[in-house]
Design an enzyme around this catalytic site. Structure first.
Site, PDB file in Angstrom:
ATOM      1  N   LYS A 188       0.838  -1.206   0.000  1.00 35.75           N
ATOM      2  CA  LYS A 188       0.000   0.000   0.000  1.00 35.75           C
ATOM      3  C   LYS A 188       0.872   1.255   0.000  1.00 35.75           C
ATOM      4  O   LYS A 188       2.059   1.189   0.321  1.00 35.75           O
ATOM      5  CB  LYS A 188      -0.939  -0.019   1.213  1.00 35.75           C
ATOM      6  CG  LYS A 188      -0.215   0.091   2.544  1.00 35.75           C
ATOM      7  CD  LYS A 188      -1.146  -0.187   3.728  1.00 35.75           C
ATOM      8  CE  LYS A 188      -0.369  -0.101   5.033  1.00 35.75           C
ATOM      9  NZ  LYS A 188      -1.124  -0.652   6.167  1.00 35.75           N
ATOM     10  N   TYR A 239      15.232  30.613   3.995  1.00 35.47           N
ATOM     11  CA  TYR A 239      14.071  31.373   4.478  1.00 35.47           C
ATOM     12  C   TYR A 239      14.212  31.680   5.966  1.00 35.47           C
ATOM     13  O   TYR A 239      14.537  30.796   6.766  1.00 35.47           O
ATOM     14  CB  TYR A 239      12.784  30.567   4.280  1.00 35.47           C
ATOM     15  CG  TYR A 239      12.275  30.570   2.859  1.00 35.47           C
ATOM     16  CD1 TYR A 239      11.849  31.746   2.252  1.00 35.47           C
ATOM     17  CD2 TYR A 239      12.194  29.392   2.131  1.00 35.47           C
ATOM     18  CE1 TYR A 239      11.367  31.749   0.944  1.00 35.47           C
ATOM     19  CE2 TYR A 239      11.713  29.379   0.828  1.00 35.47           C
ATOM     20  CZ  TYR A 239      11.302  30.566   0.243  1.00 35.47           C
ATOM     21  OH  TYR A 239      10.838  30.554  -1.037  1.00 35.47           O
TER      22      TYR A 239
HETATM   23  C1  PLP Z   1      -0.272  -1.653   6.895  1.00 39.12           C
HETATM   24  C2  PLP Z   1      -0.827  -2.893   7.393  1.00 39.12           C
HETATM   25  C3  PLP Z   1      -0.003  -4.017   7.616  1.00 39.12           C
HETATM   26  C4  PLP Z   1       1.497  -3.965   7.523  1.00 39.12           C
HETATM   27  O1  PLP Z   1       2.051  -3.438   8.693  1.00 39.12           O
HETATM   28  P1  PLP Z   1       3.635  -3.402   8.931  1.00 39.12           P
HETATM   29  O2  PLP Z   1       3.771  -2.905  10.308  1.00 39.12           O
HETATM   30  O3  PLP Z   1       4.180  -2.442   7.922  1.00 39.12           O
HETATM   31  O4  PLP Z   1       4.134  -4.767   8.714  1.00 39.12           O
HETATM   32  C5  PLP Z   1      -0.619  -5.205   7.969  1.00 39.12           C
HETATM   33  N1  PLP Z   1      -1.956  -5.291   8.122  1.00 39.12           N
HETATM   34  C6  PLP Z   1      -2.769  -4.219   7.941  1.00 39.12           C
HETATM   35  C7  PLP Z   1      -4.222  -4.385   8.144  1.00 39.12           C
HETATM   36  C8  PLP Z   1      -2.237  -2.985   7.597  1.00 39.12           C
HETATM   37  O5  PLP Z   1      -3.044  -1.928   7.442  1.00 39.12           O
END
Ligand code: PLP
Length: 347
Positions: free
Chosen positions: A33, A257
C-alpha cells in the site's frame, strides 16, 4: 529532483529473514500500500515476484489493478469493487483480488460471488466487525452470495513491549474457533486465518497462521524496543540529491528562508534539489545530519535544502529510521512522504 535507489540484495535479505519465520515464501503477503511504502509500487512488485512472493496486500482497487499481473492473490484492505477509484475498463470478475469486509453494514455493497475476507475487531477498535457480530456477519455474507475465504484481525500494539499483544491474540483464538464452526454451519469452505503485521510476526514463537501481512520489515525499517528487536534487517531505500549550486557563507551570514542558520565561521555550503515538496519533512530543518556526518543547515524549502557540503550527489538518507528520529515521527511517515514522481532505480 532527487533520486531514489532500491537495494535489491537488502530487500531479498529481508525477505529471507521473514520467510525463515513464516517457514514458507507463500505465507508472506507483502504489503504494497501507499506506493509500496514510498518505494514504488510496480518496481517493488516486480522484485517481489522475482523473489517468489505470490501474495500482496494493498489499500485500494486502483493499487490492486496496477500490480494484478505479478501475484496470485491480492487483498484489498479498504475499497469496493465499483468504487470511484476503479477504472471502468477493469474486469468486474477477477480471480486475483479479495476484498475486506470492515463493517456489517457494507456487506451489501459487494456484488454476488465476490471473494471476501472478514476483518474482526479484536481490540484495536478501528476497522472490522465486533466479535459479538460474527454470526450476523456470516449470515449476511451468505445472504449476499459472497465467497468468504478468510477471517483476519490487526494488532494495535504488537510493536510495543506490553501485554496487549497477548490478550488480543487470545481474542483472535476465540474468533478462530467460532469462525470455524460458523463456516461449517453456513457451508463455507475451510477458512484461512491471519493476524500478523511485521512486528506481530516476529512475536510469534512458532508462527502457525496461514499468512502474515508484512510491510515495514520487508523494507528493513522496523523500529522495535531492544527486547523484541529483529536482527539482520537492512533498509532497502536511499535518497540522493543533486547539487544545484555552491557558495561561500561568510561568518555571521544566514542561509535560507528566515535566515535561521548563522555561519559561525566562513564555510562552503551547497544547495540540493530535495525539499518538502519531494517529501523531505520540513520539521527536520536545522536538525538533521546525513549518515556521513554532513549537516543540514537552515530551513528546508519546497524544492531545496542546504548542507555543509560540496559533494555533487549527496546521500540524504539510507535508513528512514534515522531521519524519523530527527523528525520525531516513524519510518512509515518518512517513507510514504516520498513523492511518486521521484526516479527510482534498482541497485
Ligand atoms: C499496513 C498494514 C499491515 C502492515 O504493517 P507493517 O507494520 O508495515 O508490517 C498489515 N496489516 C494491515 C491491516 C495494515 O493496514
Amino acid at each position: 529532483m532527487a533520486y531514489i535507489t532500491l537495494n535489491k540484495n537488502n530487500f531479498f535479505n529481508n525477505l529471507d529473514i521473514i520467510a525463515q519465520h513464516t517457514k514458507a515464501k507463500d505465507k508472506i503477503a507483502l504489503v504494497l500500500k501507499d506506493n509500496a511504502y514510498g518505494h514504488g509500487l510496480r518496481v517493488m512488485a516486480t522484485l517481489a515476484k522475482e523473489y517468489g512472493i505470490t501474495k500482496a496486500v494493498v489499500q485500494s482497487c486502483k493499487e490492486a489493478q496496477a500490480i494484478e499481473e505479478f501475484f496470485d492473490y491480492i487483498l484489498v484492505l479498504a475499497d469496493f469493487p465499483h468504487s470511484k477509484s476503479t477504472s471502468s475498463l477493469v474486469r468486474t470478475k477477477n480471480e486475483t483480488i479479495r476484498y475486506t469486509i470492515n463493517d456489517l453494514e457494507y456487506i451489501v455493497k459487494f456484488p454476488h460471488a465476490t471473494k471476501v475476507e472478514l476483518k474482526v475487531d479484536t481490540g484495536m477498535h478501528r476497522n472490522g466487525v465486533a466479535i459479538s457480530e460474527l454470526r450476523e456477519a456470516f449470515s449476511s455474507i451468505k445472504r449476499q452470495g459472497l465467497i468468504l475465504e478468510a477471517v483476519f484481525t490487526h494488532h494495535r500494539s504488537a510493536d510495543e513491549l506490553t501485554g496487549e499483544w497477548f490478550w488480543q491474540n487470545d481474542n483472535f483464538k476465540k474468533v478462530k474457533e467460532e469462525a470455524k464452526k460458523l463456516a461449517n454451519e453456513f457451508g463455507f469452505n475451510e477458512l484461512r486465518f491471519h493476524s500478523s503485521n511485521s512486528a506481530a510476526l516476529f512475536r510469534h514463537v512458532e508462527f502457525d497462521e496461514d499468512m502474515a501481512r508484512v510491510g515495514i520489515a520487508a523494507y528493513g525499517c522496523m523500529e522495535l524496543p531492544e527486547a523484541i528487536k529483529v536482527e539482520g534487517l537492512k533498509p532497502v531505500l536511499s535518497v540522493y540529491a543533486d547539487k544545484v549550486s555552491s557558495r561561500e557563507l561568510k561568518k555571521s551570514e544566514c542561509i535560507g528562508y528566515g535566515g535561521t542558520y548563522e555561519a559561525q565561521e566562513n564555510c562552503r555550503v551547497s544547495n540540493y534539489n530535495f525539499g518538502y515538496g519531494d517529501g523531505f519533512l520540513r520539521v527536520c530543518s536545522n536538525n538533521y545530519t546525513n549518515p556521513h556526518g554532513t549537516k543540514l543547515i537552515g530551513r528546508i524549502s519546497m524544492d531545496n535544502s542546504s548542507f555543509l557540503s560540496e559533494e555533487e550527489n549527496l546521500l540524504i538518507f539510507n535508513d528512514a529510521c534515522q531521519l524519523a528520529k530527527s523528525a520525531k515521527t516513524i519510518s512509515y511517515e518518512v517513507l510514504t512522504s516520498l513523492k511518486s514522481e521521484i526516479l527510482r532505480e534498482i541497485v
